[in-house]
Design an enzyme around this catalytic site. Structure first.
Site, PDB file in Angstrom:
ATOM      1  N   GLY A  38       0.771  -1.242   0.000  1.00 41.20           N
ATOM      2  CA  GLY A  38       0.000   0.000   0.000  1.00 41.20           C
ATOM      3  C   GLY A  38       0.792   1.276   0.000  1.00 41.20           C
ATOM      4  O   GLY A  38       1.661   1.534  -0.846  1.00 41.20           O
ATOM      5  N   ASP A 128      -5.326  -2.911  14.918  1.00 41.09           N
ATOM      6  CA  ASP A 128      -4.462  -3.518  13.900  1.00 41.09           C
ATOM      7  C   ASP A 128      -4.456  -5.041  14.046  1.00 41.09           C
ATOM      8  O   ASP A 128      -4.309  -5.572  15.146  1.00 41.09           O
ATOM      9  CB  ASP A 128      -3.038  -2.982  14.070  1.00 41.09           C
ATOM     10  CG  ASP A 128      -2.255  -3.019  12.770  1.00 41.09           C
ATOM     11  OD1 ASP A 128      -2.328  -4.050  12.093  1.00 41.09           O
ATOM     12  OD2 ASP A 128      -1.584  -2.012  12.461  1.00 41.09           O
ATOM     13  N   LYS A 140       8.954 -13.603  17.665  1.00 45.06           N
ATOM     14  CA  LYS A 140       9.082 -15.005  18.083  1.00 45.06           C
ATOM     15  C   LYS A 140      10.279 -15.654  17.420  1.00 45.06           C
ATOM     16  O   LYS A 140      11.027 -16.417  18.048  1.00 45.06           O
ATOM     17  CB  LYS A 140       7.799 -15.767  17.722  1.00 45.06           C
ATOM     18  CG  LYS A 140       7.916 -17.279  17.963  1.00 45.06           C
ATOM     19  CD  LYS A 140       6.635 -18.004  17.595  1.00 45.06           C
ATOM     20  CE  LYS A 140       6.808 -19.520  17.801  1.00 45.06           C
ATOM     21  NZ  LYS A 140       5.552 -20.258  17.553  1.00 45.06           N
ATOM     22  N   TYR A 216      16.435   7.860  43.786  1.00 43.31           N
ATOM     23  CA  TYR A 216      16.147   6.781  44.732  1.00 43.31           C
ATOM     24  C   TYR A 216      14.676   6.870  45.088  1.00 43.31           C
ATOM     25  O   TYR A 216      13.951   7.736  44.592  1.00 43.31           O
ATOM     26  CB  TYR A 216      17.040   6.853  45.978  1.00 43.31           C
ATOM     27  CG  TYR A 216      17.102   8.193  46.664  1.00 43.31           C
ATOM     28  CD1 TYR A 216      16.085   8.618  47.513  1.00 43.31           C
ATOM     29  CD2 TYR A 216      18.201   9.036  46.482  1.00 43.31           C
ATOM     30  CE1 TYR A 216      16.146   9.840  48.152  1.00 43.31           C
ATOM     31  CE2 TYR A 216      18.269  10.266  47.121  1.00 43.31           C
ATOM     32  CZ  TYR A 216      17.234  10.658  47.963  1.00 43.31           C
ATOM     33  OH  TYR A 216      17.296  11.874  48.596  1.00 43.31           O
ATOM     34  N   HIS A 272       4.774  16.840  52.973  1.00 43.27           N
ATOM     35  CA  HIS A 272       4.428  15.430  53.218  1.00 43.27           C
ATOM     36  C   HIS A 272       2.986  15.132  52.836  1.00 43.27           C
ATOM     37  O   HIS A 272       2.224  14.525  53.594  1.00 43.27           O
ATOM     38  CB  HIS A 272       4.707  15.041  54.673  1.00 43.27           C
ATOM     39  CG  HIS A 272       6.139  15.209  55.075  1.00 43.27           C
ATOM     40  ND1 HIS A 272       7.163  14.511  54.467  1.00 43.27           N
ATOM     41  CD2 HIS A 272       6.731  16.012  55.992  1.00 43.27           C
ATOM     42  CE1 HIS A 272       8.319  14.858  55.000  1.00 43.27           C
ATOM     43  NE2 HIS A 272       8.087  15.784  55.918  1.00 43.27           N
ATOM     44  N   ARG A 431      -9.761  11.142  66.564  1.00 41.43           N
ATOM     45  CA  ARG A 431     -10.257  12.423  66.061  1.00 41.43           C
ATOM     46  C   ARG A 431     -10.071  13.525  67.106  1.00 41.43           C
ATOM     47  O   ARG A 431      -9.837  14.692  66.761  1.00 41.43           O
ATOM     48  CB  ARG A 431     -11.728  12.275  65.662  1.00 41.43           C
ATOM     49  CG  ARG A 431     -12.223  13.355  64.711  1.00 41.43           C
ATOM     50  CD  ARG A 431     -13.452  12.888  63.971  1.00 41.43           C
ATOM     51  NE  ARG A 431     -13.143  11.706  63.190  1.00 41.43           N
ATOM     52  CZ  ARG A 431     -12.555  11.709  61.994  1.00 41.43           C
ATOM     53  NH1 ARG A 431     -12.218  12.869  61.461  1.00 41.43           N
ATOM     54  NH2 ARG A 431     -12.302  10.599  61.360  1.00 41.43           N
ATOM     55  N   PHE A 459     -17.619  11.142  60.717  1.00 41.51           N
ATOM     56  CA  PHE A 459     -18.582  11.572  61.731  1.00 41.51           C
ATOM     57  C   PHE A 459     -17.976  11.606  63.135  1.00 41.51           C
ATOM     58  O   PHE A 459     -16.894  11.088  63.391  1.00 41.51           O
ATOM     59  CB  PHE A 459     -19.828  10.687  61.708  1.00 41.51           C
ATOM     60  CG  PHE A 459     -19.579   9.227  61.984  1.00 41.51           C
ATOM     61  CD1 PHE A 459     -19.090   8.773  63.202  1.00 41.51           C
ATOM     62  CD2 PHE A 459     -19.871   8.255  61.016  1.00 41.51           C
ATOM     63  CE1 PHE A 459     -18.885   7.435  63.470  1.00 41.51           C
ATOM     64  CE2 PHE A 459     -19.664   6.902  61.265  1.00 41.51           C
ATOM     65  CZ  PHE A 459     -19.178   6.502  62.495  1.00 41.51           C
TER      66      PHE A 459
END
Length: 510
Positions: A38, A128, A140, A216, A272, A431, A459
């Site tokens: 093509g 494809d 392969k 690191y 942080h 909390r 809550f």
């Protein structure tokens, strides 16, 4: 070099022809027989290079609108035959199958087509079939064939055949096979995820082809890597390489600031992964000044982010602070020039790119996956549960506090006043401890909490928190509700003239 093979023939069929011409010319100069299809065949002919159409080999034209071109035994036999296998060699001769030593092929741009918002039909046509089959077959059979499966590998392949006059080692062929299977597996993952975008299957497939080795990890003794397209999200205009911890803080900053994307000038300082300062004002300079006042100690070495372009006046204040990263949708020329005065300071322009809708993290011997917390509490969603309703100013502060709370580590309490973060208690196992931490911190930086509001990510099972908050000067509270003992907190608020609203949505962040 071990087990060298000399290239005598090549099959070339690509969608993207950029960078292909030098390879074609070099192969031609080395006397390599070239087969093609093509548009690629026309491209090669236009270079003045002789090319054999695949149709001449298969005796079949391209059919079904181009869906079938290379899917034929004479093509795949030429790729998959074992050159040291007498039976294979005999069959090539018997069926007049040409040996193919190189396959240069790429794949239809499936991901780009999906990203463009194309129709389903257009997307399906970019799956494809022939190309992916050619890649797998050639990879392969790397013992005899080399597969060039990406335009990214053209330069390396051209260098190899130029240096060695078309002779390639088995090590090189095997290395290119690995590249090819990376291409094919990523392609199949993209297709699967398109069909599984609503998570109808309990299957997770992740493929990131853009990876980067970091200096690191979280600590110097740990290796660190980043996989993703960082350059799509940011334009880096100055500074050192980002570290593992930088990237986590940048991620937290971007997600937090998305809550204020279209608001008045807003500035946040993170350390942080949590905001240690955040304010919204009529000018960015004042927003930065008030954000810094939230915790000028923690701001040292932090990550800074703005929801609007950073001007020179604001940059002059930022320049006085040691900070790791500054993020904004834009910098004025003068601001950028000034901030570049610190060699290692990282400056990032945040591009308008959608963030992933899925959150993934490792857990035990597997992964945890969840939808992103896409709910942002709004005034119209609030339920007044006390006799006293919040004032308009308090309502605005409650929503402001809720947005910060959503992006702060649980258990958390956030205290705000006049659209300024006074303090937060983060990552506490109780909390009550989170609230006491927030109050102590706010008072240590001389904030007057009289008239401030409080947000909680979950809550209150007991009225102790609202009592502590009332005694500190808090006048309004926002929380999700949902405890079987909600009424105890409501009763305390009613008895002590504290307004409370409930959202019905919990925002845990672990």
């Amino acid at each position: 070099m071990s087990n060298e093979k000399t290239i005598k023939s090549a099959l070339i069929s690509v969608f993207n022809k950029e960078g292909l011409a030098p390879i074609v010319k070099k192969l031609n100069a080395q006397g390599v027989t070239i087969y093609s299809t093509g548009g690629t065949e026309k491209f090669i002919k236009d270079l003045g290079v002789e090319v054999i159409p695949v149709e001449d080999v298969t005796s079949y034209p391209s059919i079904l609108g181009g869906r079938v071109k290379t899917l034929h035994p004479k093509v795949f036999g030429g790729i998959l035959n074992r050159q040291n296998h007498d039976g294979d060699v005999a069959e090539l001769a018997e069926y007049d199958i040409p040996q193919i030593d190189v396959v240069i092929v790429d794949l239809y741009p499936f991901e780009k087509t999906v990203a463009s918002g194309a129709s389903q039909q257009d997307i399906i046509e970019k799956i494809d079939i022939g190309g992916i089959s050619l890649i797998r077959a050639a990879a392969k059979n790397f013992a005899d064939v080399i597969c060039v499966s990406s335009v990214d590998d053209y330069d390396e392949f051209l260098e190899l055949i130029s240096e060695n006059n078309g002779r390639l080692s088995e090590e090189d062929r095997k290395r290119f096979a690995g590249k090819a299977f990376n291409v094919s597996s990523h392609y199949d993952t993209a297709i699967f995820n398109y069909f599984n975008k609503n998570h109808n299957e309990t299957v997770l497939k992740i493929s990131e082809t853009k990876g980067k080795v970091l200096r690191y990890g979280e600590n110097p003794h740990q290796k660190g890597f980043f996989y993703g397209d960082f350059d799509a999200l940011f334009t880096k205009i100055h500074g050192k390489e980002l570290s593992y911890n930088n990237l986590l803080d940048v991620d937290a900053a971007v997600n937090l600031m998305n809550e204020f994307k279209n608001d008045a000038p807003t500035f946040a300082i993170l350390k942080h992964n949590n905001a240690c300062g955040l304010a919204q004002r009529s000018t960015l300079h004042q927003a930065y000044t008030d954000a810094l006042a939230g915790d000028p100690v923690s701001a040292f070495g932090g990550v800074l982010i703005s929801n609007t372009a950073i001007d020179l006046e604001t940059a002059e204040e930022i320049h006085k602070l040691f900070c790791e990263v500054v993020i904004a949708p834009a910098f004025s020329d003068e601001a950028a020039a000034l901030l570049k005065g610190k060699k290692n300071r990282i400056l990032l322009i945040l591009n308008d790119v959608e963030l992933p809708e899925t959150h993934i993290r490792s857990c035990l011997n597997g992964l945890l996956v969840q939808d992103k917390d896409h709910i942002t509490d709004r005034v119209e969603d609030l339920k007044n549960v006390t006799n006293l309703n919040p004032s308009q100013a308090e309502l605005e502060d409650l929503i402001f506090a809720s947005k910060i709370c959503k992006h702060t580590k649980s258990n958390t309490i956030v205290l705000t006043k006049n659209k300024q973060l006074c303090a937060s208690g983060t990552g506490q196992t109780s909390r009550v401890d989170a609230l006491n931490q927030a109050i102590h911190k706010a008072q240590s930086f001389n904030f007057d909490l009289n008239g401030a509001v409080m947000a909680s990510d979950a809550f209150f099972p007991f009225p102790d928190c609202v009592e502590i908050a009332k005694n500190a000067g808090i006048t309004a509270v926002i929380q999700p509700g949902g405890s079987i003992k909600d009424q105890l907190s409501i009763d305390y608020c009613n008895e002590n003239n504290v307004a409370m609203v409930m959202t019905g949505t919990r925002h845990f962040k672990h």
